[in-house]
Motif scaffolding. Sequence first.
Motif, mmCIF file in Angstrom:
data_model
loop_
_atom_site.group_PDB
_atom_site.id
_atom_site.type_symbol
_atom_site.label_atom_id
_atom_site.label_comp_id
_atom_site.label_asym_id
_atom_site.label_seq_id
_atom_site.Cartn_x
_atom_site.Cartn_y
_atom_site.Cartn_z
ATOM 1 N N GLY A 87 0.803 -1.212 0.000
ATOM 2 C CA GLY A 87 0.000 0.000 0.000
ATOM 3 C C GLY A 87 0.831 1.254 0.000
ATOM 4 O O GLY A 87 2.041 1.232 0.246
ATOM 5 N N LYS A 88 0.149 2.369 -0.301
ATOM 6 C CA LYS A 88 0.752 3.693 -0.200
ATOM 7 C C LYS A 88 0.143 4.386 1.007
ATOM 8 O O LYS A 88 -1.092 4.468 1.151
ATOM 9 N N ALA A 89 0.996 4.881 1.889
ATOM 10 C CA ALA A 89 0.553 5.474 3.144
ATOM 11 C C ALA A 89 0.396 6.982 3.018
ATOM 12 O O ALA A 89 1.181 7.654 2.346
ATOM 13 N N ALA A 90 -0.621 7.506 3.692
ATOM 14 C CA ALA A 90 -0.816 8.947 3.838
ATOM 15 C C ALA A 90 -0.934 9.244 5.333
ATOM 16 O O ALA A 90 -1.812 8.703 6.013
ATOM 17 N N VAL A 91 -0.047 10.074 5.842
ATOM 18 C CA VAL A 91 0.008 10.375 7.269
ATOM 19 C C VAL A 91 -0.927 11.529 7.579
ATOM 20 O O VAL A 91 -0.903 12.569 6.907
ATOM 21 N N ARG A 92 -1.755 11.354 8.608
ATOM 22 C CA ARG A 92 -2.739 12.360 9.004
ATOM 23 C C ARG A 92 -2.435 12.864 10.412
ATOM 24 O O ARG A 92 -2.615 12.161 11.400
ATOM 25 N N ASP A 93 -1.935 14.099 10.496
ATOM 26 C CA ASP A 93 -1.685 14.710 11.808
ATOM 27 C C ASP A 93 -2.019 16.191 11.806
ATOM 28 O O ASP A 93 -1.544 16.943 12.665
ATOM 29 N N ALA A 94 -2.869 16.645 10.876
ATOM 30 C CA ALA A 94 -3.260 18.058 10.816
ATOM 31 C C ALA A 94 -4.373 18.387 11.799
ATOM 32 O O ALA A 94 -4.634 19.558 12.075
ATOM 33 N N ASP A 95 -5.053 17.351 12.350
ATOM 34 C CA ASP A 95 -6.137 17.562 13.306
ATOM 35 C C ASP A 95 -5.990 16.522 14.413
ATOM 36 O O ASP A 95 -6.622 15.465 14.381
ATOM 37 N N LEU A 96 -5.186 16.822 15.402
ATOM 38 C CA LEU A 96 -4.897 15.852 16.456
ATOM 39 C C LEU A 96 -6.111 15.592 17.347
ATOM 40 O O LEU A 96 -6.301 14.472 17.819
ATOM 41 N N THR A 97 -6.939 16.600 17.547
ATOM 42 C CA THR A 97 -8.157 16.408 18.349
ATOM 43 C C THR A 97 -9.104 15.450 17.635
ATOM 44 O O THR A 97 -9.660 14.524 18.236
ATOM 45 N N GLY A 98 -9.276 15.648 16.328
ATOM 46 C CA GLY A 98 -10.110 14.735 15.557
ATOM 47 C C GLY A 98 -9.537 13.332 15.515
ATOM 48 O O GLY A 98 -10.273 12.343 15.571
ATOM 49 N N ASN A 99 -8.211 13.241 15.436
ATOM 50 C CA ASN A 99 -7.565 11.928 15.440
ATOM 51 C C ASN A 99 -7.842 11.168 16.731
ATOM 52 O O ASN A 99 -8.081 9.955 16.719
ATOM 53 N N ALA A 100 -7.789 11.878 17.869
ATOM 54 C CA ALA A 100 -8.012 11.222 19.157
ATOM 55 C C ALA A 100 -9.417 10.644 19.222
ATOM 56 O O ALA A 100 -9.614 9.472 19.601
ATOM 57 N N ARG A 101 -10.394 11.422 18.848
ATOM 58 C CA ARG A 101 -11.780 10.937 18.881
ATOM 59 C C ARG A 101 -11.956 9.762 17.913
ATOM 60 O O ARG A 101 -12.620 8.768 18.239
ATOM 61 N N PRO A 313 -12.437 13.529 25.026
ATOM 62 C CA PRO A 313 -13.868 13.629 25.368
ATOM 63 C C PRO A 313 -14.194 13.069 26.746
ATOM 64 O O PRO A 313 -13.653 12.043 27.158
ATOM 65 N N GLU A 314 -15.078 13.765 27.466
ATOM 66 C CA GLU A 314 -15.500 13.282 28.776
ATOM 67 C C GLU A 314 -16.364 12.039 28.656
ATOM 68 O O GLU A 314 -16.306 11.150 29.513
ATOM 69 N N GLU A 315 -17.173 11.970 27.596
ATOM 70 C CA GLU A 315 -17.991 10.796 27.336
ATOM 71 C C GLU A 315 -17.298 9.925 26.300
ATOM 72 O O GLU A 315 -16.748 10.423 25.315
ATOM 73 N N LEU A 316 -17.324 8.622 26.494
ATOM 74 C CA LEU A 316 -16.697 7.698 25.560
ATOM 75 C C LEU A 316 -17.395 7.797 24.209
ATOM 76 O O LEU A 316 -18.603 7.600 24.118
ATOM 77 N N PRO A 317 -16.665 8.137 23.140
ATOM 78 C CA PRO A 317 -17.292 8.270 21.831
ATOM 79 C C PRO A 317 -17.949 6.970 21.365
ATOM 80 O O PRO A 317 -17.499 5.873 21.692
ATOM 81 N N GLU A 318 -19.008 7.106 20.568
ATOM 82 C CA GLU A 318 -19.723 5.959 20.021
ATOM 83 C C GLU A 318 -18.815 5.186 19.059
ATOM 84 O O GLU A 318 -18.156 5.781 18.212
ATOM 85 N N PRO A 319 -18.770 3.867 19.161
ATOM 86 C CA PRO A 319 -17.966 3.081 18.212
ATOM 87 C C PRO A 319 -18.505 3.222 16.788
ATOM 88 O O PRO A 319 -19.702 3.420 16.577
#
Length: 340
Positions: A87-101, A313-319
């Motif tokens: 595969g070809k990889a694309a690294v995503r780190d422009a939105d760390l808050t979105g990545n965490a969720r 997030p204080e509440e566990l995000p929905e899977p």
Amino acid sequence: MLTPIRSMPENVQRLIEGAPFTEYATVSAAAVPINTPTYVFPGDDLGLLALATGLAYPAKAERARRNPKVGLLIEGRADEPVVSIRGKAAVRDADLTGNARRYISETGFEGISYGLTWSEARKAVWYWTRVIVEVTPEKIMWWENATAMDRAPQVWTAPEGFAFPESDPAPTGKPTAAPGWPQRPWQELAQDGLARGVLPHLTLCDADGYPLPIRVRHCELLGDRFQLQLPDWKPWAFEGKAHLSYLGLECFVGDIEIEGNSIWFRVERALPQLPNMMDPKLVLSPTDELKETFMTRLTAEVVRRNQPIPTIPEELPEPTRLAKIRFAKFGSGAKAEGSN
């Protein structure tokens, strides 16, 4: 977007949808393949496969940003398919808050909680702050089961000229120096690996430079070399550096030597062992010293990206839909030997 996995046989699709882990291989600046088992979470349409690493220890993402050619291996039970992906990889780190969720929604936390509630586990910001790597398949090879790997695989290849996604812009400044994790003699680590009673994965780069892991069928240490047995089909010639990994815990770099019908792996060095990989309880509940190390590196890395440390997030995000499938198959937040 390409969605080749949707054209695969149903049992292959089910394997990929429900697999919590993959062997994930990248190539170092010195052209050495490095294989790490990690959580995998396909996109909802199965057009890509994503994985992540902590921003406090981003090496396997930075290797993919520098060289996007990566390899994945997804295995199931003895009667399930084996799937090897270039595969070809694309690294995503422009939105760390979105990545965490996103990461929490895909992986859960119970498998690494060791009794912690989410209100306690969410404090481990050094773990939940993730760099996500999205892998778009360039070539997919699959077999009905591991025994079938003595024969050539079925193959899907991306159309010529396909434009693969690119990584987010690289952060500015100098990367944070890696900590000096303790290193034991490779012979001691080899004995630990053999004692696990699992078969390791061997990784080399193929003729096009993609690092591809496969599981060996037999491995023993004879003198100062490992003797290996492999499936008859192999995705690479025995050239260049090789990597041998026991669950990502005991890992070795070295060279392959062929003597008659025997395959030997001569160790050059062992790779450092991350403390939180060796003891999964340290992932969310590290020692004070380890927490300080992670937070120091995390703080430096978010500054390089001009972002704040995420608020978890204080509440566990929905899977997600596919996370629910994985949780139903393996339990919420499948437990690994370690977590990175």
